[in-house]
Write an enzyme that holds these catalytic residues in place. Sequence first.
Site, PDB file in Angstrom:
ATOM      1  N   ASP A 281      37.359  19.889  85.825  1.00 42.84           N
ATOM      2  CA  ASP A 281      38.085  20.041  84.577  1.00 42.84           C
ATOM      3  C   ASP A 281      38.500  21.500  84.927  1.00 42.84           C
ATOM      4  O   ASP A 281      38.028  22.412  85.607  1.00 42.84           O
ATOM      5  CB  ASP A 281      37.459  20.165  83.181  1.00 42.84           C
TER       6      ASP A 281
HETATM    7  C1  BGC Z   1      40.909  19.685  79.258  1.00 43.98           C
HETATM    8  C2  BGC Z   1      41.465  18.789  80.210  1.00 43.98           C
HETATM    9  C3  BGC Z   1      42.828  18.801  80.635  1.00 43.98           C
HETATM   10  C4  BGC Z   1      42.798  19.958  81.339  1.00 43.98           C
HETATM   11  C5  BGC Z   1      44.155  20.383  82.459  1.00 43.98           C
HETATM   12  C6  BGC Z   1      40.969  21.191  79.968  1.00 43.98           C
HETATM   13  O1  BGC Z   1      40.927  22.199  79.329  1.00 43.98           O
HETATM   14  O2  BGC Z   1      39.568  19.558  79.017  1.00 43.98           O
HETATM   15  O3  BGC Z   1      41.283  17.444  79.196  1.00 43.98           O
HETATM   16  O4  BGC Z   1      43.172  17.568  81.295  1.00 43.98           O
HETATM   17  O5  BGC Z   1      42.315  21.060  80.445  1.00 43.98           O
HETATM   18  O6  BGC Z   1      44.888  20.687  81.312  1.00 43.98           O
END
Ligand code: BGC
Length: 756
Positions: A281
Amino acid sequence: MRKLLTFCFILIAATALRAQDAKMNAFISNLMSKMTVDEKIGQLNLVTPGGAVTGSVVSKDVDGKIRQGNVGGLFGITGPEKVRQAQEIAVKNSRLHIPLLFGLDVIHGHKTVFPIPLGLSCSWDTALIKESARIAATEASADGLDWVFSPMVDIARDPRWGRVAEGAGEDPYLGSQIAAAMVRGYQGNDLTKTNAVMACVKHFALYGAAEAGREYNTVDMGRISMYQYYLPPYKAAIDAGAGSVMSSFNVIDGIPATGNKWLLTDLLRNQWKFKGLVVSDYTSLNEMTAHGMGDLKTVAALAMNAGLDMDMVGEGYLTTLKQSLKEGKVTQAQIDQACRRVLEAKYKLGLFTDPYRRMNAERAEKEILSDAHREFARRIAAHSFVLLKNNDHLLPLKKSGTIALIGPLASNHRNMLGTWAVSGDPEKSISVMEGIKNVAGDAVNIIYAKGANISDDSTLVKRTNVFGPEIEPETRTPEEMLQEAVAAAEKSDVVVAVLGEAADMTGESASRSDISIPESQENLLKALVKTGKPVVLVLFNGRPLTLEWENSHVGSILDAWFGGTEAGNAIADVLFGNYNPSGKLSMSFPVSVGQIPVYYNAKSTGRPWDGKESPKFKSDYLDIPNEPLYPFGYGLSYTSFSYSGLTLDRQQITPRQPVKIKLTVSNTGNDDGEETVQLYIRDMVASVTQPVKELKRFQKVFLKKGESRNIEFTLTTNDLKFVNSNLHWVYEPGEFKVFVGGNSRDVVEGDLVGKP
Ligand code: BGC
């Protein structure tokens, strides 16, 4: 003969698949034989040039890095031309011309925005949900994207957590059905197709169980709960063919998911046989330092050893992995394996044959926000709404008379799309006011008053408005606004109050400790109810709210979640009865925050409370009931349904002999309508304690007024399995109960005996 034909077909398909894999492996091996270590590590780097991002870090000199072969994929940019420009740098100017992978958060639609996932899940309609993912894929791929960071399948039991908005609620069975449907919708059956995108199941794993619902907080859970209640939707998405998995921010057994070898290798690769790509993530690799796992070099090596392929944004791999290789902290084979998985994803998406295949300005122009997509958005939104209360058939409204349309969300575009609609344009959305005018036309007289700000709490306003002015406080005093609304109500036949949360009071980093309607709006609602006019409350919310006062004082409550681009039209369709609401809750609504977590598939205690008396020493509260305000599976219709004649075709089930459960469902009201018939079981005696109810099947039936239908479910002993102390799914013969009903509380029941 038929068996033989099926066998031959499977054999031919398997042979073809092996040949395809062999071709891919040969291509990638050849390419990798030309790659330097730096170029291999470069493939593991996923960067963002900014845009709608969820962290403070964004990548610098992205173009330069692409040229040097230091980037494997890019996320955060869309539009065929923009994406093409970046792809051209990689394909024309990097040494080995390896195309980039383009990803984005396409969570509930791309530019045509559908209801928030929690709302979608309340449709319990996997065919519609799959279609919503298909349309999202069509639009996203026309816009240059190969990869969507969806579905989010984190089971959640705590509505304080803002990200319950992004998931499918509290139940592993419903969650699994939806997870699989979404993957199939995004990916189709051939990833090379120009309108297919690779799904990314997230957040692996258990992110939804953050303690106290506080964002990014610790998760602490026993393995049996993990396996039986939290992991099934991830597994279902993987079994449906999801090409990628995103690791989560939280710890599991004390080790952050991004560096957790048990999770990413033992479970995901070895037990579940996942062959695709694992991405971190947003900076979750780097964040392992704050978790207390060591400096960047240490945590990057930890992630590599755990089995993480791609590093999102933090450039931990890019900046430290070569050194770790020299020091023997990671191996060349590990880097090669991770690089191979990134290249395989690109190969499967057809990027090596045509790196520009998903950048089609003509298709984007024609397909994005097309009439057909908008029409579908309106339909699926209406299916997602849940009618929580409807006294004296207040709804549907007549298309005549005067409506006082009140509330800060009544004539509002900005909040219709809900959280995580990064590509959606709020200006293209339909407000409730517009929807009512579209559906009821001049036949109704509307008097509008805003009545209150979404919130008067300046800290909340500031924190909610980080992506733009979702809450726009007025210069008028609360009293002036309220008086205008009350005057409007007094002149009307009925009040429609459109209240709730602003879009970004929900979603990531939007945990709330108080999950009621904000005070400014509560005051407004109380004043409206005091006028004595019938009040219909239309709610916007990204989570279950505490609605005890509303439930006992307001005539009708329609939960509209955040309905997306066509929210207003869909709400009006339901308010005026063009569509009879059929949504069912996928998450329990607590009476108060003190009940949290409250979920239907809870276990009995040794001192269960029978719900009637209040003796000492039972499992209960002194001040609130145990039962939620609205249980899982609950949702009303303008008509009513009755359940009768539950029979089992046999009283005994064995591994060879499934059982058929039959009953009659009748539409006993005055409208045609759709019911979701839900089948639950309880394992009465087992070697591990089991929940008092577990959803095992559901069926949607449309019944005309007065119509009855015989419904049949088949259960096998596979459906009766649970996770035992050795973490195996097992069937233990014994006594079971079977329940069928229109929600998890109001059911008819039967007995079943499981035999070896
Ligand atoms: C979130 C994800 C997301 C990623 C990219 C993160 O902060 O937890 O769900 O896909 O950012 O935007």
